[in-house]
Write a protein that holds these residues in place. Structure first.
Motif, mmCIF file in Angstrom:
data_model
loop_
_atom_site.group_PDB
_atom_site.id
_atom_site.type_symbol
_atom_site.label_atom_id
_atom_site.label_comp_id
_atom_site.label_asym_id
_atom_site.label_seq_id
_atom_site.Cartn_x
_atom_site.Cartn_y
_atom_site.Cartn_z
ATOM 1 N N UNK B 91 0.824 -1.214 0.000
ATOM 2 C CA UNK B 91 0.000 0.000 0.000
ATOM 3 C C UNK B 91 0.848 1.250 0.000
ATOM 4 N N UNK B 249 -6.896 8.804 -2.492
ATOM 5 C CA UNK B 249 -7.644 7.542 -2.666
ATOM 6 C C UNK B 249 -6.755 6.314 -2.445
ATOM 7 N N UNK B 250 -5.453 6.484 -2.595
ATOM 8 C CA UNK B 250 -4.542 5.341 -2.435
ATOM 9 C C UNK B 250 -4.242 5.036 -0.968
ATOM 10 N N UNK B 251 -4.764 5.869 -0.073
ATOM 11 C CA UNK B 251 -4.525 5.617 1.355
ATOM 12 C C UNK B 251 -5.300 4.400 1.839
ATOM 13 N N UNK B 252 -4.766 3.715 2.847
ATOM 14 C CA UNK B 252 -5.498 2.553 3.368
ATOM 15 C C UNK B 252 -6.844 2.969 3.979
#
Lengths: 198, 252
Positions: B91, B249-252
């Motif tokens: 991630x 949006x790429x955050x967990x």
């Protein structure tokens, strides 16, 4: 002297196609003018049929004329393995190898920050639903070896691993038939990272 | 017609005609350039992965008098954004790759065409290098935003309250009236910077990017500064940065 209106219209329409410049459009238009009517009708019918009948598979998002598509309904394919690709044309690239007998999932793009394309814009939910159904054992992420493809692959790995499936990435490295002297250092380092036992 | 060899960072590329690509790149001494990379869309043979945004390398291009577009002949990459995922978990690695595009977009927005901005080039190069070492990508992003705004002369002064002149030690309020830091007594508005976040900014003003990514700043501090920096950037660019939404949006 200008072309007759119908011919000029055809040249303009053909010029909108990718790879067709003004000269090629004129050549194609004059070729169609000389082509027998039945051949032109067949071409028109084929183009109309593509627009009318081709759709996207509700399971894997691949292009198809029947929903679900042939890959999803083919009983001889291994439903435990899913190969994830960016675009429908990538399915053909994998199929050409004749070495993969699992199923596919098409994301319809890759995470592309500069284009404003994020994970929510891709067909990721459908993939998670398929994995969540329980019969999938391995996901092969076959996105392109670019920053966008790699970001997508890593993002998918983070989502999929907790679901208990094996997540693998296609190998990256030196193309078959090439020369190591002409391989750039990043490709070479990827090839070294992805080396395998013999 | 003259051939130039220069150190440069690729900022973005887009299609040009059927087979070519336009490459926007920032050179160290000649500023931002746009060049045609012949056949780069059709074949990867000549440029390989060197056209990925935020690749740093040695470029060879040909300038012609009276023409804005140059001809890009070669890029020998020194660092690649692909290296930024090394040593990170999935991630975090995806986010680090996302941030390299974010940095490229910010530099593209701020760098004027064909006008040397060596300090901006050095900032981008040093942050790119730091990204390839495992460390906090979030800290590096805040560091990059801080220094970008600072180098462009639009970051509010950290030393004292813009109203009463008192030294800012207990945090500050970013006043949307004049976009200056004020003390809690003088400042108005919801954009507060806590004592910890303010301390981090003071450290960032003195540290290298590599040092700041290892200083263990909390997630809260990074979020606080992200909001403040996003407002400052949007105010100066008069729009939001497209890649910033994707990175979130790429955050967990």
């Amino acid at each position: 002297m200008a072309f007759a209106d119908p011919l000029a219209g055809l040249v303009a329409a053909l010029q909108r196609l990718p790879g067709i410049g003004a000269k090629s459009a004129q050549r194609l238009a004059f070729h169609l003018l000389k082509t027998p009517r039945e051949d032109v009708d067949a071409l028109c019918a084929a183009m109309r049929s593509v627009k009318d009948r081709v759709t996207y598979c509700s399971t894997c998002s691949n292009i198809t004329d029947a929903d679900p598509c042939g890959y999803c309904t083919d009983g001889s394919r291994d439903g435990r393995i899913i190969c994830v690709v960016e675009q429908p044309e990538n399915v053909w690239a994998v199929e050409r190898t004749r070495g993969f007998r699992g199923r596919y999932h098409v994301l319809m793009g890759a995470i592309a920050p500069l284009q404003g394309v994020g994970p929510d814009d891709l067909k990721i939910k459908g993939l998670l639903t398929r994995v969540g159904a329980g019969s999938v054992e391995e996901i092969i992420v076959a996105t392109n070896p670019t920053v966008e493809g790699e970001a997508t692959a890593l993002y998918l790995a983070r989502l999929l691993k907790p679901l208990g499936v094996k997540v693998s990435r296609i190998a990256m490295g030196v193309p078959v038939g090439s020369d190591l002297d002409y391989t750039d250092e990043f490709t070479m380092s990827k090839a070294m990272e992805g080396r395998r036992d013999m | 017609m003259r051939t130039i060899v220069a150190d440069a960072i690729v900022l973005r590329t887009y299609r040009y005609a059927e087979a070519d690509r336009i490459v926007v790149f920032l050179t160290e001494h000649q500023g931002k350039k746009r060049g045609v990379a012949k056949n780069a869309t059709k074949s990867r043979r000549r440029f390989g992965g060197a056209l990925e945004p935020f690749t740093r390398g040695r470029v060879t291009y040909v300038e012609r008098e009276g023409r804005e577009l140059v001809r890009l002949d070669r890029i020998e990459p020194v660092t690649s954004p692909m290296q930024s995922s090394a040593g990170r978990v999935d991630g975090d690695a995806a986010r680090a790759l996302g941030y390299t595009s974010y940095f490229a977009e910010l530099v593209d927005e701020w760098a004027p065409d064909a006008m040397a901005n060596e300090r901006l080039y050095r900032l981008a190069a040093s942050v790119g290098d730091a990204m390839s070492r495992a460390g906090s990508a979030e800290s590096l992003a805040r560091y990059f935003e801080f220094w970008l705004l600072r180098l462009e002369g639009v970051y509010p002064a950290l030393s004292a309250c813009a109203r009463c002149g008192r030294t800012l030690v207990d945090g500050a309020v970013l006043d949307p009236g004049d976009w200056q830091f004020a003390c809690a007594r003088c400042g108005h508005g919801a954009l507060t910077v806590s004592r910890d976040a303010f301390g981090w900014l003071c450290r960032a003003a003195a540290e290298t990017p590599a040092a700041i990514t290892d200083d263990g700043a909390s997630v809260e501090v990074m979020r606080e500064l992200e909001v403040v920096h996003a407002r400052l950037i949007a105010m100066h660019l008069e729009r939001d940065v497209r890649s910033a939404r994707v990175v979130r949006e790429l955050r967990p």
